[in-house]
Design a protein around this motif. Structure first.
Motif, short mmCIF file in Angstrom:
data_model
loop_
_atom_site.label_atom_id
_atom_site.label_comp_id
_atom_site.label_asym_id
_atom_site.label_seq_id
_atom_site.Cartn_x
_atom_site.Cartn_y
_atom_site.Cartn_z
N LYS A 9 -23.01 67.86 23.84
CA LYS A 9 -24.47 67.74 24.00
C LYS A 9 -24.87 66.72 24.80
CE LYS A 9 -26.02 65.04 21.11
NZ LYS A 9 -27.18 63.94 21.38
N PRO A 10 -26.06 66.79 25.47
CA PRO A 10 -26.75 67.96 25.92
C PRO A 10 -26.32 68.38 27.34
CG PRO A 10 -28.02 65.99 26.67
CD PRO A 10 -26.95 65.45 25.92
N VAL A 11 -26.60 69.64 27.80
CA VAL A 11 -26.03 70.07 28.92
C VAL A 11 -26.27 69.13 30.05
CG1 VAL A 11 -25.97 72.04 30.76
CG2 VAL A 11 -25.95 72.27 28.14
N ASP A 12 -27.64 68.96 29.90
CA ASP A 12 -28.24 68.01 30.79
C ASP A 12 -29.51 67.66 30.21
OD1 ASP A 12 -27.87 66.89 33.77
OD2 ASP A 12 -30.00 67.17 33.52
N LEU A 13 -30.32 66.53 30.55
CA LEU A 13 -31.48 65.96 30.24
C LEU A 13 -32.67 66.97 30.75
CD1 LEU A 13 -31.39 62.12 29.82
CD2 LEU A 13 -30.99 63.77 28.01
N ASP A 14 -32.39 67.58 31.93
CA ASP A 14 -33.43 68.37 32.54
C ASP A 14 -33.01 69.64 32.50
OD1 ASP A 14 -35.31 68.51 35.27
OD2 ASP A 14 -33.82 69.80 35.60
N VAL A 15 -34.00 70.55 32.05
CA VAL A 15 -33.78 71.87 31.51
C VAL A 15 -33.52 72.70 32.82
CG1 VAL A 15 -34.81 73.96 30.54
CG2 VAL A 15 -35.20 71.68 29.58
N THR A 16 -34.05 72.44 34.01
CA THR A 16 -33.87 72.99 35.07
C THR A 16 -32.24 73.11 35.48
OG1 THR A 16 -36.10 72.86 35.84
CG2 THR A 16 -34.66 74.00 37.26
N ARG A 17 -32.03 71.93 35.31
CA ARG A 17 -30.47 71.82 35.91
C ARG A 17 -29.60 72.39 34.91
NH1 ARG A 17 -27.17 66.80 37.45
NH2 ARG A 17 -26.14 67.68 39.13
N ALA A 18 -30.13 72.07 33.53
CA ALA A 18 -29.11 72.68 32.59
C ALA A 18 -28.95 74.41 32.85
CB ALA A 18 -29.68 72.56 31.06
N ARG A 19 -30.02 74.73 33.06
CA ARG A 19 -30.15 76.50 33.28
C ARG A 19 -29.14 76.90 34.73
NH1 ARG A 19 -36.30 76.54 32.47
NH2 ARG A 19 -36.58 76.60 30.30
N ALA A 20 -29.19 75.66 35.35
CA ALA A 20 -28.28 76.15 36.86
C ALA A 20 -26.92 76.19 36.11
CB ALA A 20 -28.57 75.06 37.92
N CYS A 21 -26.51 75.35 35.28
CA CYS A 21 -25.09 75.14 34.84
C CYS A 21 -24.90 76.64 34.04
CB CYS A 21 -25.14 73.92 33.99
SG CYS A 21 -24.86 72.47 34.74
N ALA A 22 -25.70 77.03 33.23
CA ALA A 22 -25.40 78.19 32.38
C ALA A 22 -25.35 79.20 33.53
CB ALA A 22 -26.85 78.39 31.46
N GLU A 23 -25.93 79.53 34.81
CA GLU A 23 -26.05 80.25 35.53
C GLU A 23 -24.66 80.43 36.13
OE1 GLU A 23 -27.73 82.96 35.94
OE2 GLU A 23 -26.59 83.75 37.42
N ALA A 24 -24.16 79.18 36.50
CA ALA A 24 -22.68 78.94 37.34
C ALA A 24 -21.76 79.49 36.31
CB ALA A 24 -22.73 77.45 37.57
N VAL A 25 -21.83 79.05 35.05
CA VAL A 25 -20.79 79.41 34.11
C VAL A 25 -20.75 81.15 33.94
CG1 VAL A 25 -20.32 79.54 31.57
CG2 VAL A 25 -20.74 77.25 32.66
N ARG A 26 -21.85 81.57 34.08
CA ARG A 26 -22.16 83.07 33.71
C ARG A 26 -21.27 83.70 35.00
NH1 ARG A 26 -27.47 83.47 33.44
NH2 ARG A 26 -27.32 82.11 31.67
N GLN A 27 -21.71 83.11 36.16
CA GLN A 27 -21.02 83.88 37.31
C GLN A 27 -19.88 83.61 37.24
OE1 GLN A 27 -23.05 83.71 40.84
NE2 GLN A 27 -25.18 84.71 40.02
N ALA A 28 -19.27 82.52 36.99
CA ALA A 28 -17.67 82.18 36.94
C ALA A 28 -16.94 83.08 35.95
CB ALA A 28 -17.53 80.73 36.94
N GLY A 29 -17.62 83.41 35.02
CA GLY A 29 -17.01 84.06 34.04
C GLY A 29 -16.16 83.19 33.00
N VAL A 30 -16.43 81.93 33.23
CA VAL A 30 -15.58 81.29 32.17
C VAL A 30 -16.49 80.87 30.84
CG1 VAL A 30 -14.72 79.97 34.27
CG2 VAL A 30 -16.69 79.32 33.05
N THR A 31 -15.60 80.55 29.84
CA THR A 31 -15.91 80.24 28.53
C THR A 31 -16.37 78.86 28.50
OG1 THR A 31 -14.29 81.45 27.62
CG2 THR A 31 -14.99 79.55 26.19
N CYS A 32 -17.57 78.58 28.07
CA CYS A 32 -18.28 77.41 28.03
C CYS A 32 -18.88 77.11 26.67
CB CYS A 32 -19.44 77.19 28.97
SG CYS A 32 -20.24 75.51 29.02
N MET A 33 -18.30 76.17 25.81
CA MET A 33 -18.66 75.86 24.63
C MET A 33 -19.38 74.44 24.45
SD MET A 33 -16.40 75.68 21.03
CE MET A 33 -17.07 74.73 19.77
N ILE A 34 -20.75 74.37 23.82
CA ILE A 34 -21.25 72.85 23.61
C ILE A 34 -20.98 72.57 22.35
CG2 ILE A 34 -23.45 71.89 23.71
CD1 ILE A 34 -22.70 73.17 26.48
#
Lengths: 333, 333, 333, 333
Positions: free
Chosen positions: C95-120
């Protein structure tokens, strides 16, 4: 039942004052007389409670006195019990009945013959924590009691002069713990082993006594009890016991003055136990007097009889011999 | 010093597995052989750690094996110690050395003559709580130790068949507590008194043993120790001790699985102690193996020697006699 | 399932070392690569675990690497998540994904699209005490949760330079507590109020942050949460929470290094809490890595997803605004 | 100084009886009159203490009455204070002065003009645990106070009818906690935020009040305070607070009826806290009355003045508005 029970108090010292204060709170008692060889102490206490200072004879001669409370020095107990019994008074007496078992038995016999109520001040049985444990034990919460571990330590030793005439640590201190043993395990001892010494307390050795004792008792039912005592605990008055039963364990812990906990750079700290017996057993002293007079008012039996006093004294005597002779003693007390 | 110490492990049971796991974590050891009469257990454990299953002779014949870890059944200890000593191997052996004191002494003599390191697995000395207490005691925090109270209770009894061949409760269970006594008070016993019984455990009596024991020891310096043990505690594994010193008290308490506290309509409740010795002494087992191999790597002495094993065994023997004969025993161990 | 999962570790600092050690204990993982801008640290860690030091591209290009563990500095997290997701690797990220929420959301979106497991790495959920409390809460032991009180204090502040780039106390420290709030109360916040200051810590004020914070959250269901935090607790690392439910209370307390209790002339003292997060959450760090790789092996979902990381970050952002604007914020997170 | 202070007691209900009992123990007071609209209650209490039942006017007209103790219902407080002040009597009054701040201020003004002593019954300040904490805090044991966390929960809600006329949870319950805030942190609030709800207690919502509240206060010095309250705690009366200071932490814990600890197959359990305020603050009620009359006897100021009563009431009012308007309130109380 609405009349007041007239009371004569023997002893105006530390414990006498406590009894007087507790007597004052009981709705059905009236402290009439205070008797003490130290006249000024008697005068002061009597004045505080609206009582009169008299001698033993006068106190016992008054038919308005139905009960006596004996809180004078140990060597006066037996004589006062005998005279109060002869006068038909109900008796509350501090432990021990007497340092001599034969003499104590004679008191018990006199009480029996006179048919008067006689309660010995084993106040620990009235301590709210100890009493709650006993009640839960009796209710079967931990099954059958198997092992009792008693820790009973004074904060510091009395004067050497006191120790020399105390009857020894077993009669002076452990008599309370022997009563706890009988009360909690509910059975009599078939063997007693006692040992001890005076680590770092040569003044106690010089007085012919020991400052630290370790006692092991076994009951007819096979339950075990270990008592450890010392005349000094740097942290205060340590009064704990625990009972292992077939289904669990019950512990009675120390009481602290407050519930403040401090977290510092060194440790997390809570209060030491209460300083000594007057503080620790404050509630117990009040409850035992209440019990005694309630029993008189209601005509019900008292919970700590002179027989209990004799039994504890006998254990103290056997333990003393075990320590002196360095061997376990069989006994059928 | 960067080379690995080759190790042969005797015993692939419960304790052998723990030692194997802890060996694997040590940076300077290599488990080469697993030896066990039960072949499948040996195979499984060896496979997990990249070791080979061999017989005793083969394991001891390999010059690449510098140390043996003996976790097999008690009746094999003495023989394995003698053979390992003869082969010049460093020895880590579970307690007891042997149930027979004479035989155990012969092992100690053989170890001495062979000049090999021999450590006995009194893991409790490595328990973080016990070790911290010892360190603070040695640092003088509570002055001179005067009284040690040890509570040592198993959650439940082993099978009756085990009890019959266990050597009795004093050699099987209390041997650990006798080691605690010697370690904490730092002195040898001059008198031992033991008593006990089988309250509510007739199956233990039928096996000729006792389930509950109460032992009192006195050291030359006059310090006292009381140990209470039972084969059953309904609430789990109870491992506590406390030392009264001239300036205070140190207590070593049980370890709980978690720090959750629940407040309900009935009570405030925290976790019971850890279930049994594998959980309670998990860290201790790891630390003792680390200590043994660190000592080998560094050429420093081990903390729990075969002499410690003999002394604890001797106390167990004296205690057994005290219990059987119903009297306190003088001893000069 | 018996093959090993190849792992690349990003970050060879304090937390990277812990992850490497825990990886080594997992039966189905193989640490192949260590990546760190500080080459000597990477070399040392790789050597200890038989891994190789490479650059980011090389690590992600190896088809034998199925998972990455990201323990590098915060400002590298997002980039590494994006690249690892693009490479189809399973991701464990601190943690944290990123200090910037927008950037963190972009990561979440990328993870979702890639279909990979991502654990924080919200390791606190894996702490044995916290996890046991959660389990008992879910089992209904105290009914419906109504109030959560979280105490979360660091032993001392990090360097002023760190604070200036930390994202502020809410994103740096309280992000863990916001995760605890969501996890324990099982609902999202509808209002957030945060306040704070820098009592006795002017250096934190100078860095534009606060050292002490008090946050209040309310869930849609009407449950309340109060969090109190500080950058300094003179007695160590303080990590407790308690949940009031309709039928009782569950408390999760601190963990102490040992169970030694000392009774002195001053007080009764036990150990302070563990020193800091590496000690306090030692077991949790091990269990979270075990959980991550078990999930990969078994094809089951992980418990702390990147969505959890986003939600906690959003709460930190709202709390920061509430503190700055001096008013409670409605939110629909 | 040896004469007795004549006292008139207003209110013969639950709290009136407690005050009467404590008055009886004070060596320099004499309860002359009991006043209550419920005549039988007044008669019974008067009889028990040798007092007379009269009306308000008669009680205040007697020049032998130097002090009044007001324990009647809240809506009578202001009127009685005004009349007692006009009659030149010293006043002890239960909290709150009045539910209306303007009216309460008028009382304070009347008291000031009359120059009489007026003490408000914030008995918690006299609780031995709270008082010991305060004393240690003032002695500098933990440096400067920075954060105060107050947990204040009732065992169960009063009747819905009571709630409807209670003035709301902030004036009825939290007024005590606001006083603790001012007393412990020793400063006034510059901002107040309050929120809450009625989880699982719809009957409280129906009465227009909340059952659970979370309040955050900040002092001019930057110290923070969080208070959490609820009208129900399944385990009893929960009264704790803790103060984080620059050098450590002080906690004031609950008080238990006994020190019995039970170890069962399920858990290790100790007593729940005392049942409710009469048990929990038993000593405090006694000590506050002692303090009031000692102050009168010695001509020294009382510790909890009518100004303290006003300040706590003002905080309750601001908190109520904060909750209603859903925003933090700046204040300069």
């Amino acid at each position: 039942m609405t009349e007041h029970i007239g009371v004569a108090l023997f002893g105006a010292g530390r414990i006498g004052k406590i009894h007087a204060g507790n007597l004052a709170r009981h709705p059905h008692t009236q402290l009439r007389y205070v008797v003490d060889v130290h006249r000024p102490a008697a005068e002061a206490l009597a004045a505080e409670h609206g009582a009169i200072v008299v001698g033993i004879d006068e106190a016992l001669a008054d038919p308005g006195v139905a009960a006596v409370v004996i809180g004078s020095s140990t060597d006066t107990h037996a004589d006062l019990i005998l005279r109060a019994a002869a006068a038909g008074k109900a008796i509350f007496c501090e432990k021990p009945v007497d340092l001599d078992v034969t003499r104590a038995r004679a008191c018990a016999e006199a009480v029996r013959q006179a048919g008067v109520t006689c309660m010995i001040g084993f106040q620990r049985r009235f301590d709210p924590t100890f009493a709650a444990l006993k009640q839960r034990l009796d209710a079967g919460e931990i099954g059958t009691p198997e092992v009792l571990i008693v820790t009973s330590r004074d904060p510091g030793p009395p004067a050497a002069a006191y120790i020399a005439h105390s009857g020894g640590v077993f009669k002076d201190m452990l008599i309370h713990d022997f009563d706890i043993f009988r009360w909690i395990l509910g059975g009599e001892a078939v063997s007693v082993h006692a040992t001890g010494g005076c680590p770092n307390m040569p003044e106690v050795a010089a007085a012919g006594d020991i400052s630290h004792a370790a006692v092991t008792l076994r009951t007819r039912d096979g339950a075990l009890c270990q008592i450890n005592t010392s005349r000094r605990a740097a942290y205060g008055y340590d009064q704990r016991f625990e009972v292992l039963g077939s289904k669990g364990l019950l512990q009675a812990g120390n009481v602290r003055p407050t519930e403040v906990v401090a977290w510092s750079g060194d440790a997390i700290s809570s209060d030491k136990p209460e300083a000594f017996f007057l503080e620790r057993y404050c509630a117990a002293y009040s409850l035992e007097i209440e019990h005694f007079f309630d029993a008189l008012v209601n005509g019900t039996p008292v919970r700590t009889t002179i027989e209990d006093g004799i039994k504890a004294l006998e254990l103290a005597e056997v333990a003393t011999r075990s320590w002196r002779e360095g061997k376990a003693m069989e006994c059928a007390i």
